[in-house]
Design a protein around this motif. Structure first.
Motif, PDB file in Angstrom:
ATOM      1  N   ALA A  53       1.033   5.890   2.814  1.00 12.09           N
ATOM      2  CA  ALA A  53       2.229   6.023   3.656  1.00 12.09           C
ATOM      3  C   ALA A  53       3.497   5.825   2.839  1.00 12.09           C
ATOM      4  CB  ALA A  53       2.158   5.024   4.806  1.00 12.09           C
ATOM      5  N   ARG A  83       0.928   3.665  10.662  1.00 15.84           N
ATOM      6  CA  ARG A  83       1.738   3.971   9.480  1.00 15.84           C
ATOM      7  C   ARG A  83       2.221   5.418   9.459  1.00 15.84           C
ATOM      8  NH1 ARG A  83       2.700   0.975   5.123  1.00 15.84           N
ATOM      9  NH2 ARG A  83       4.448   2.435   5.256  1.00 15.84           N
ATOM     10  N   LEU A  85       0.417   8.369   9.687  1.00 12.85           N
ATOM     11  CA  LEU A  85      -0.434   9.404   9.121  1.00 12.85           C
ATOM     12  C   LEU A  85      -1.177  10.145  10.224  1.00 12.85           C
ATOM     13  CD1 LEU A  85       0.026   7.449   6.638  1.00 12.85           C
ATOM     14  CD2 LEU A  85      -2.139   8.326   5.762  1.00 12.85           C
TER      15      LEU A  85
END
Length: 362
Positions: A53, A83, A85
């Motif tokens: 990230a 995060r 993703l």
């Protein structure tokens, strides 16, 4: 990735440009990749997600999840989602029911991807037939969830005759995406690969005309040359020009290499098929430091397009749209990553006016 439906049916540029960072394919469990090393712990896996990230990675593909318990997989997906993703879970022979899929969706999973190599028939070995049935049952179960779905179709000598039936089956099971990938195999020559991709392009256009907008994609850039040729022969001049422009802009702007592979013990590889060459481990250095290491001569060569492509690719008529295919497949076939991709199937004609434009190596 080449999105056939957008290119051939809408004559549009891709809606999103490459991010400049690679997609990361994370093999969570694989004894061959582990060797005598210990697998990453749960806390180390979270630290890896932080590294990805922080480096700006946006897309994460998880494979080999059968070796981890369900809670560990769910925790990893949830942390990746927190995060930022976008995560795909790729299964191989693993059947997931609706409850399990809903749990993964709740954790933050974006897409479930199953592999189907052909039709399940009485002539197949039980293991192969069971894997196909498990994949199709997972797609059926996912139809009742919020998950995006993908059917992966590896193209090889046995599967090539099933492409039309599997494409229709993907649509019947409401899969959002059909993805064709090329398997390096001498039994499948270039002309049969051309016919298969041509048939997939025809099926894509037929489906679009019937208002069935399944997303049809080709993995990597190896098909860009033929897609350009197909557009030239089957679309009007303006659309054909737009297809070539879109492929050049999309693949030419992609990070090089476009896919990083992460092993279960934290090894970082330059991409799929690179299992014999680990760059370093995330236990030693952050992912971003490994991936941008200017002291690594292999990475430097891969990132500099002309140096990273075989002579054949630099003089090819489609050099401005094709990424040179997979350097990892070349390594597997020739023991040299800078030889031609063994699945390249374009008709060899020289480029007009000299060498091709720059394009990244896979």
């Amino acid at each position: 990735m080449i999105q056939l439906d957008a290119l051939l049916c809408d004559c549009e540029h891709p809606t999103t440009a490459p991010s400049g960072t690679p997609t990361v394919e994370w093999e969570l469990t694989d004894e061959a990749l582990l060797g005598d090393r210990a697998p990453l712990s749960a806390s180390e896996r979270r630290a890896v997600v932080d590294q990805l990230a922080d480096f700006g990675v946006e897309t994460l593909r998880l494979t080999g999840s059968t070796g981890l318990d369900a809670a560990a997989v769910g925790e990893l997906i949830s942390y990746a989602d927190d995060r930022g993703l976008e995560t795909t879970l790729r299964t191989d022979g693993q059947q997931l029911d609706r409850d399990r899929l809903e749990s993964l969706a709740d954790a933050g999973l974006h897409r479930i991807s199953v592999r189907v190599e052909g039709l399940s028939t009485p002539r197949q070995e039980h293991a192969a037939a069971d894997d196909i049935d498990a994949a199709l049952e997972t797609l059926r179960a996912a139809d009742d969830t919020e998950l995006a779905t993908e059917l992966r179709f590896p193209l090889h000598a046995e599967s090539v005759t099933h492409i039309e039936e599997i494409y229709d089956l993907a649509a019947l099971l409401s899969a959002d995406r059909f993805r064709l990938t090329h398997v390096p195999e001498p039994k499948l020559d270039g002309e049969r690969r051309r016919r298969a991709v041509r048939r997939l392009a025809d099926l894509t256009r037929d489906a679009h005309e019937r208002n069935n907008h399944i997303e049809t994609v080709l993995s990597g850039g190896i098909d860009a040359g033929y897609v350009t040729e197909y557009a030239r022969d089957n679309l009007n001049g303006e659309c054909a020009t737009d297809v070539r422009t879109a492929l050049r802009e999309r693949l030419g702007a992609a990070p090089s290499p476009p896919v990083a592979k992460l092993g279960p013990a934290g090894q970082v590889y330059p991409g799929p098929f690179w299992d014999r060459y680990a760059l370093d481990s995330v236990r030693a250095r952050p992912f971003g430091a490994i991936w941008t290491d200017e002291a690594n001569p292999l990475l430097v060569r891969l990132r500099h397009e002309e140096a990273g492509l075989p002579d054949r690719c630099r003089s090819c008529q489609f050099g401005d749209v094709c990424s040179g295919g997979s350097r990892g497949r070349a390594l597997t076939a020739h023991d040299d990553p800078f030889e031609p991709d063994p699945v390249c199937y374009v008709h060899e004609e020289p480029a007009v006016g000299g060498s091709a434009a720059e394009s990244p190596a896979d």
